[in-house]
Design an enzyme around this catalytic site. Structure first.
Site, PDB file in Angstrom:
ATOM      1  N   ARG A 163       0.936  -1.156   0.296  1.00 41.29           N
ATOM      2  CA  ARG A 163       0.185   0.249   0.110  1.00 41.29           C
ATOM      3  C   ARG A 163       0.972   0.972  -0.194  1.00 41.29           C
ATOM      4  O   ARG A 163       1.625   1.195   0.316  1.00 41.29           O
ATOM      5  CB  ARG A 163      -0.792   0.115   1.229  1.00 41.29           C
ATOM      6  CG  ARG A 163      -1.821  -1.154   0.903  1.00 41.29           C
ATOM      7  CD  ARG A 163      -3.191  -0.465   0.263  1.00 41.29           C
ATOM      8  NE  ARG A 163      -4.541  -1.560   0.282  1.00 41.29           N
ATOM      9  CZ  ARG A 163      -4.519  -2.140  -0.401  1.00 41.29           C
ATOM     10  NH1 ARG A 163      -3.788  -2.710  -1.100  1.00 41.29           N
ATOM     11  NH2 ARG A 163      -5.972  -2.927  -0.510  1.00 41.29           N
ATOM     12  N   GLU A 215      -3.427   8.341  -3.479  1.00 41.66           N
ATOM     13  CA  GLU A 215      -3.616   7.320  -5.246  1.00 41.66           C
ATOM     14  C   GLU A 215      -4.891   7.400  -5.624  1.00 41.66           C
ATOM     15  O   GLU A 215      -5.909   7.490  -5.154  1.00 41.66           O
ATOM     16  CB  GLU A 215      -3.769   5.902  -4.572  1.00 41.66           C
ATOM     17  CG  GLU A 215      -3.385   5.054  -5.727  1.00 41.66           C
ATOM     18  CD  GLU A 215      -3.303   3.320  -5.284  1.00 41.66           C
ATOM     19  OE1 GLU A 215      -2.839   3.067  -5.138  1.00 41.66           O
ATOM     20  OE2 GLU A 215      -4.269   3.134  -5.400  1.00 41.66           O
ATOM     21  N   HIS A 246      -1.974   0.028  -9.413  1.00 40.74           N
ATOM     22  CA  HIS A 246      -3.052  -1.016  -8.521  1.00 40.74           C
ATOM     23  C   HIS A 246      -3.814  -1.832  -9.457  1.00 40.74           C
ATOM     24  O   HIS A 246      -4.828  -2.334  -9.187  1.00 40.74           O
ATOM     25  CB  HIS A 246      -3.757   0.085  -8.098  1.00 40.74           C
ATOM     26  CG  HIS A 246      -4.399  -0.710  -6.029  1.00 40.74           C
ATOM     27  ND1 HIS A 246      -4.431  -0.677  -5.511  1.00 40.74           N
ATOM     28  CD2 HIS A 246      -4.170  -2.100  -5.845  1.00 40.74           C
ATOM     29  CE1 HIS A 246      -4.506  -0.763  -4.246  1.00 40.74           C
ATOM     30  NE2 HIS A 246      -5.052  -2.346  -4.678  1.00 40.74           N
TER      31      HIS A 246
HETATM   32  C1  DGY Z   1      -6.166  -6.524  -2.616  1.00 39.81           C
HETATM   33  O1  DGY Z   1      -6.798  -7.378  -2.591  1.00 39.81           O
HETATM   34  O2  DGY Z   1      -5.205  -5.665  -1.223  1.00 39.81           O
HETATM   35  C2  DGY Z   1      -5.596  -5.405  -3.449  1.00 39.81           C
HETATM   36  O3  DGY Z   1      -4.972  -4.369  -3.150  1.00 39.81           O
HETATM   37  C3  DGY Z   1      -6.922  -5.248  -4.740  1.00 39.81           C
HETATM   38  O4  DGY Z   1      -8.163  -4.342  -3.857  1.00 39.81           O
END
Ligand code: DGY
Length: 313
Positions: free
Chosen positions: A232, A261, A280
């Site tokens: 993240r 983001e 992402h």
């Molecule tokens: C997750 O599964 O956490 C991915 O980032 C997609 O949402």
């Protein structure tokens, strides 16, 4: 036919709508203070990481379950849900392989100049093959440091083994079973940063991992080191990252996630050529998305019935 059960969901695509079927009434996302959708919702299905917090749950008196389409739940206040006896579900496991594939894709893209190479190959400036041009870093046989050897991190390690990489990992706790199974080597956090050619972030975002990588940590990395973030955005201090990339304190970065983001369009990171950024895409494959949708719907239906969730958080 029984009355459809109202579930609030942010922008579900047609395939997910089909899976939800006629027994669910999809309410358009509205988290405003007087939201009529929240007043009716029996379930919340978080599709594209909308924020779900305690005050919002308090505005949904009929709420029985919150389901996340995806594994990371940093956008959902899980403790607030549990305090209110609302179960939260997610979709673990189904996206490990695709996210690990994307980790390798970014590793190779940054190390081997795939994106800048594509631009050069298309430009009028590419007039002849020059063996001294665009020399990258060899992935095969180099050292990878995985921060967060969970389900996704383990899949990354498997792929790195096929590239004959030495694989270091750092977790809160040593994982001796993984060491035996995957041949990975435990390293203290600072040692991993110092020794790895590639540092791959595959950990969840928690208070402990927020800004885990900042100026000090980037300063420990090799000048030829490459940082990969498939976790993240907030795991990395982006001002520090920009400074380290701009000054070439580290060689490059591959970011599938950023903070914020998306990055503002005038963010200085977007002007650097030693960073590859994707929007992402970690779990964005046809098979994984299908599985995520299926698991979300199974989880949601269980919660709406008041049954235990097959994949609770
Ligand atoms: C997750 O599964 O956490 C991915 O980032 C997609 O949402």
């Amino acid at each position: 036919m029984p009355t459809p059960i109202p579930v609030m969901c942010d922008g579900p695509p047609p395939a997910l709508r089909d899976l939800l079927g006629p027994e669910i009434e999809i309410l358009e996302w509205d988290d405003s203070p007087d939201s009529p959708a929240l007043a009716r919702a029996v379930g919340i299905l978080a599709y594209g990481h909308p924020r779900v917090d305690g005050p919002m749950m308090d505005r949904a008196p009929n709420l029985k379950v919150v389901i996340n389409h995806g594994v990371g739940v940093d956008h959902i206040d899980v403790s607030a849900a549990h305090e209110r006896k609302i179960p939260v579900g997610n979709t673990p496991g189904c996206l490990d392989a695709s996210t690990a594939d994307m980790t390798m894709a970014l590793m190779l893209a940054v190390a081997r100049n795939v994106v800048t190479g594509d631009h050069v190959a298309r430009s009028p400036g590419f007039t002849h093959y020059d063996p001294s041009d665009m020399i990258g870093y060899e992935v095969s046989g180099s050292t990878l440091g995985i921060i967060g050897l969970g389900r996704i991190g383990r899949q990354v390690a498997k792929r790195a083994n096929a590239f004959e990489m030495k694989v270091l990992y750092h977790n809160r706790r040593r994982d001796e079973a993984a060491e035996r199974e995957l041949g990975v080597i435990y390293a203290e956090f600072d040692d991993l940063l110092k020794q790895a050619d590639f540092v791959s972030l595959n950990c969840p975002l928690t208070p402990e991992t927020t800004n885990l990588i900042g100026t000090r940590e980037l300063g420990l990395m090799k000048p030829t080191g490459i940082l990969l973030n498939l976790a993240r955005g907030p795991v990395v201090d982006h001002d520090a990252l920009y400074a380290a990339l701009h000054s070439r304190r580290i060689a490059g970065a591959g970011l599938d996630v950023t903070a914020p983001e998306p990055l503002p369009r005038n963010h200085p990171l977007l002007r650097l050529s030693n960073v590859v950024i994707t929007p992402h895409l970690g779990s964005a494959t046809d098979r994984t998305r299908q599985k995520m949708a299926e698991m979300s719907v199974v989880n949601l239906r269980a919660g709406l019935r008041g049954d235990p969730l097959p994949w609770p958080v």
